[in-house]
Design a protein around this motif. Structure first.
Motif, mmCIF file in Angstrom:
data_model
loop_
_atom_site.group_PDB
_atom_site.id
_atom_site.type_symbol
_atom_site.label_atom_id
_atom_site.label_comp_id
_atom_site.label_asym_id
_atom_site.label_seq_id
_atom_site.Cartn_x
_atom_site.Cartn_y
_atom_site.Cartn_z
ATOM 1 N N ARG A 130 -32.562 22.778 -12.682
ATOM 2 C CA ARG A 130 -33.464 21.439 -12.968
ATOM 3 C C ARG A 130 -33.181 20.582 -11.841
ATOM 4 O O ARG A 130 -33.946 19.793 -11.423
ATOM 5 N N THR A 131 -32.071 20.394 -11.570
ATOM 6 C CA THR A 131 -31.620 19.238 -10.724
ATOM 7 C C THR A 131 -32.006 19.659 -9.098
ATOM 8 O O THR A 131 -32.142 18.874 -8.261
ATOM 9 N N THR A 132 -32.058 20.977 -8.785
ATOM 10 C CA THR A 132 -32.570 21.476 -7.492
ATOM 11 C C THR A 132 -34.017 21.748 -7.435
ATOM 12 O O THR A 132 -34.445 22.196 -6.336
ATOM 13 N N ALA A 133 -34.767 21.550 -8.565
ATOM 14 C CA ALA A 133 -36.228 21.671 -8.403
ATOM 15 C C ALA A 133 -36.884 21.102 -7.322
ATOM 16 O O ALA A 133 -36.691 19.985 -6.982
ATOM 17 N N ALA A 134 -38.199 21.622 -7.028
ATOM 18 C CA ALA A 134 -38.804 21.124 -5.790
ATOM 19 C C ALA A 134 -39.611 19.893 -6.716
ATOM 20 O O ALA A 134 -40.002 19.695 -7.877
#
Length: 230
Positions: A130-134
């Motif tokens: 979730r923290t690295t989602a676009a």
């Protein structure tokens, strides 16, 4: 009484014994079977049985040899189609997830490994995704415990009863396509294992692939014409 004074009906016949009950019994001579001088014929060997023995022997030798040749000629590493989003590194990360789950040990339903250890690991990895989602990609995570029962038409029919079984869910959609929240593709697997088994192939490997697939979808909003529920 003399013979002449007996009634005719009671007179013994000439040459007959007067009292048969007390007549001496002559022993019979034992009969001796004559052995045949001919030899018994040997049983014939069926040709089909001989062929089956030869085939079985050949398979016993050929099977290990084929396994050795197969594993010696494997490619050095997995290959993917050029331009594919799912790379060799993706496969390696999926394997790492599988190994982490197996390190928890046997994950039978109701055990600490299945109800606490595995869900905590999965939720932690999904938080990283979730923290690295676009930008514009929504990654929603839920943890659910449920109880119930269902009938399975297996071995003559049985009822499977479960209580407080933990499930981890993740929904991936995009704000760029509002309808992606109305329709979703369901991708599911189970992270519990059979007793006395770490469940690498059943089904930790698939769970690892799902985590890597979730990471791939979250970083590529163009793939989300429809949402995905894992």
């Amino acid at each position: 009484a003399t013979r002449d004074s007996m009634p005719p009906t009671l007179r013994p016949r000439p040459g007959a014994t007067a009292n048969k009950e007390h007549a001496p019994i002559e022993p019979k001579a034992p009969t001796v079977e004559k052995s045949s001088s001919k030899r018994r014929a040997k049983p014939k060997v069926d040709g089909t049985s001989s062929v089956l023995v030869v085939i079985l022997f050949a398979c016993t030798i050929a099977a290990p040899l084929c396994c050795v040749l197969y594993f010696e000629n494997l490619p050095p590493e997995a290959t993917v189609r050029p331009g594919s989003l799912f790379t060799v590194d993706s496969a390696k990360r999926a394997r790492e997830h599988m190994e982490r789950l197996c390190m928890l040990g046997t994950r039978t339903v109701g055990s600490w490994a299945n109800e606490v250890g595995a869900p905590e690991y999965l939720v932690g990895e999904l938080d990283k995704i979730r923290t690295t989602a676009a930008p514009g990609v929504l990654v929603e995570i839920a943890r659910h415990s449920g109880s119930g029962a269902f009938y399975a038409d297996f071995l003559g029919g049985l009822i499977n009863v479960y209580e407080n079984v933990t499930s981890v869910l993740c929904r991936i959609s995009t704000t760029d396509v509002p309808s992606s929240r109305n329709h979703a593709l369901l991708i599911n697997s189970h992270y519990d294992s059979a007793p006395s088994s770490q469940g690498a192939s059943d089904d930790a490997t698939q769970v690892g692939i799902m985590l890597e697939l979730a990471s791939l979808l979250s970083r590529n909003a163009s793939l989300l014409a429809h949402g995905s529920v894992l």
